[in-house]
Design an enzyme around this catalytic site. Structure first.
Site, PDB file in Angstrom:
ATOM      1  N   GLU A   1       3.640   4.732   6.019  1.00 29.05           N
ATOM      2  CA  GLU A   1       3.138   3.601   5.265  1.00 29.05           C
ATOM      3  C   GLU A   1       3.578   2.319   5.932  1.00 29.05           C
ATOM      4  OE1 GLU A   1       4.924   3.968   1.374  1.00 29.05           O
ATOM      5  OE2 GLU A   1       5.202   6.055   1.951  1.00 29.05           O
TER       6      GLU A   1
ATOM      7  N   CYS B   1       6.129  -4.727   6.511  1.00 28.56           N
ATOM      8  CA  CYS B   1       7.191  -3.733   6.356  1.00 28.56           C
ATOM      9  C   CYS B   1       6.739  -2.448   7.039  1.00 28.56           C
ATOM     10  CB  CYS B   1       7.454  -3.493   4.870  1.00 28.56           C
ATOM     11  SG  CYS B   1       8.662  -2.187   4.580  1.00 28.56           S
TER      12      CYS B   1
ATOM     13  N   CYS C   1      12.562  11.075   5.452  1.00 28.52           N
ATOM     14  CA  CYS C   1      13.916  10.612   5.773  1.00 28.52           C
ATOM     15  C   CYS C   1      14.913  11.672   5.325  1.00 28.52           C
ATOM     16  CB  CYS C   1      14.212   9.310   5.041  1.00 28.52           C
ATOM     17  SG  CYS C   1      15.828   8.608   5.465  1.00 28.52           S
TER      18      CYS C   1
ATOM     19  N   CYS D   1      19.002   9.115  -0.224  1.00 25.45           N
ATOM     20  CA  CYS D   1      19.391   8.160  -1.266  1.00 25.45           C
ATOM     21  C   CYS D   1      18.701   8.571  -2.567  1.00 25.45           C
ATOM     22  CB  CYS D   1      18.980   6.743  -0.872  1.00 25.45           C
ATOM     23  SG  CYS D   1      19.671   6.237   0.708  1.00 25.45           S
TER      24      CYS D   1
ATOM     25  N   CYS E   1      15.409   6.795  -3.989  1.00 25.87           N
ATOM     26  CA  CYS E   1      14.327   6.590  -3.024  1.00 25.87           C
ATOM     27  C   CYS E   1      13.385   7.780  -3.013  1.00 25.87           C
ATOM     28  CB  CYS E   1      14.925   6.389  -1.639  1.00 25.87           C
ATOM     29  SG  CYS E   1      13.703   6.379  -0.341  1.00 25.87           S
TER      30      CYS E   1
ATOM     31  N   CYS F   1       9.916   2.097  -1.878  1.00 26.98           N
ATOM     32  CA  CYS F   1      10.094   2.849  -0.649  1.00 26.98           C
ATOM     33  C   CYS F   1       9.561   4.276  -0.766  1.00 26.98           C
ATOM     34  CB  CYS F   1      11.598   2.857  -0.381  1.00 26.98           C
ATOM     35  SG  CYS F   1      12.126   3.723   1.037  1.00 26.98           S
TER      36      CYS F   1
HETATM   37  S1  SF4 Z   1      16.370   4.368   1.078  1.00 25.76           S
HETATM   38 FE1  SF4 Z   1      15.038   6.145   1.463  1.00 25.76          FE
HETATM   39  S2  SF4 Z   1      14.125   5.801   3.467  1.00 25.76           S
HETATM   40 FE2  SF4 Z   1      15.896   4.400   3.275  1.00 25.76          FE
HETATM   41  S3  SF4 Z   1      17.632   5.557   4.164  1.00 25.76           S
HETATM   42 FE3  SF4 Z   1      17.662   5.991   1.961  1.00 25.76          FE
HETATM   43  S4  SF4 Z   1      16.438   7.907   1.761  1.00 25.76           S
HETATM   44 FE4  SF4 Z   1      16.001   7.031   3.783  1.00 25.76          FE
END
Ligand code: SF4
Length: 358
Positions: A99, A112, A119, A123, A126, A342
């Protein structure tokens, strides 16, 4: 097999041109046409001789992703879903989607972009984390997101472009391709964006921050902190167990800021988790003595089990920081009606039962 040129540096293009038996300076001309003039068809590269343009058409390719979906927000921002071929990843890459978000505002546009598909950092706030890491992007795939969104808005571009590496992925875990793309964004002979206007956001990968500190050409650094103590950060950002707050902030204190620069700390305010006045006071002492500013991002309600902070809590949090001379700004994320948190778009696209935008 034609050679993919997008993402190659000036030096790489010069060497490649020489390997074809052409003068190396033609590589410099190609670099200028590709990134400074943003010409993606060899036929349009009128700074090159016609015979060479024809040869390039046979021997090379410039792959910009097609726009699979575009979601227009009522606030003027647009979110793009860009499929990436397996072909761009030098034979080993899996097909993926990323994206990019284009946000116009007075006198500038902010783009962005993503550095990985999915990923691995996990987190808890996210949605990208729920995908896991699909794969690293190449320098060309990272750069292409800026080029595609600029081209799509060609008729209405403002004079200034900001690029933020805050989309899917942890940029410092895909270090070389990310920096290869950043060098082209910042090169006055390429996209010529000022280093003041390109920001790399990290979840706190300490060796990556230390490596970035040694770079001659580098973007601004933002650190996604989101907690005022280790127990809290361990719970929402498991990467903290590997690089705890003290170690992370020690690397930040050693980071060589340029005279005009400050570190940015991103702090997503999660209602009842990290948004108390005590959290704000602890944050003040964590950041004491640093040339830093804090972006407070109130959580948007969504698929994940967190709550938005109360407006009064947001204001109180900001006030505690400002009273102690820590510059703090409240940033509401744009494009809330187009799944702009995100990673949300890729997750929604992979789950067709959920509603999609226009
Ligand atoms: S916020 Fe999401 S994309 Fe960014 S490092 Fe953490 S898990 Fe990865």
């Amino acid at each position: 097999m034609p050679v993919e040129l997008l993402g190659k540096s000036q030096q790489e293009l010069r060497e490649w041109m020489a390997s074809l038996g052409e003068p190396a300076y033609r590589g410099g001309q190609l670099y200028h046409a590709l990134y400074a003039e943003r010409r993606f068809a060899f036929a349009e590269m009128t700074n090159l001789p016609a015979a060479l343009r024809e040869r390039l058409g046979r021997e090379a390719t410039i792959t910009l992703p097609a726009i699979a979906r575009k979601y227009n927000s009522t606030d003027g921002s647009a979110r793009y879903l860009l499929p990436l071929d397996a072909g761009q990843g030098e034979g080993r890459a899996r097909p993926a989607s990323v994206e990019a978000v284009f946000m116009p505002s007075e006198g500038r546009q902010t783009i962005c972009i993503s550095t990985q598909a999915g990923c691995a950092v996990d987190c808890k706030f996210c949605l990208t984390a729920t995908l896991g890491l699909v794969r690293n992007l190449t320098a060309g795939e990272i750069l292409a997101q800026a080029l595609v969104t600029l081209a799509d808005n060609q008729g209405s571009l403002a004079p200034r472009t900001n690029v933020v590496l805050m989309g899917q992925g942890e940029p410092l875990l895909n270090y070389e391709p990310t920096m290869a793309a950043v060098r082209i964004l910042l090169d006055p002979n390429a996209l010529a964006i000022s280093p003041r206007h390109v920001t790399l956001s990290t979840s706190g990968i300490v060796p990556g921050i230390e490596r970035l500190a040694l770079e001659k050409v580098r973007p601004k650094l933002a650190v996604s902190l989101n907690a005022s103590n280790d127990a809290q950060r361990d719970a929402i950002m498991p990467i903290n167990r590997k690089y705890p707050i003290a170690e992370l902030l020690a690397a930040c204190r050693r980071y060589p800021l340029r005279p005009w620069e400050h570190l940015t700390f991103e702090y997503v305010l999660l209602g009842g988790v990290n948004d108390s006045a005590d959290d704000a006071r602890r944050l003040v002492s964590l950041l004491s003595g640093m040339r830093a500013k804090v972006n407070l991002i109130p959580w948007n309600p969504g698929e994940l089990p967190f709550h938005s902070p109360a407006e009064a809590a947001v204001e109180e949090f900001r006030a505690v920081l400002v009273r102690k001379d820590v510059p703090a700004f409240v940033r509401y994320s744009r494009g809330q009606d187009i799944f702009a948190a995100c990673g949300q778009l890729a997750v929604i696209e992979s789950a067709p039962a959920l509603p999609a935008g226009n």
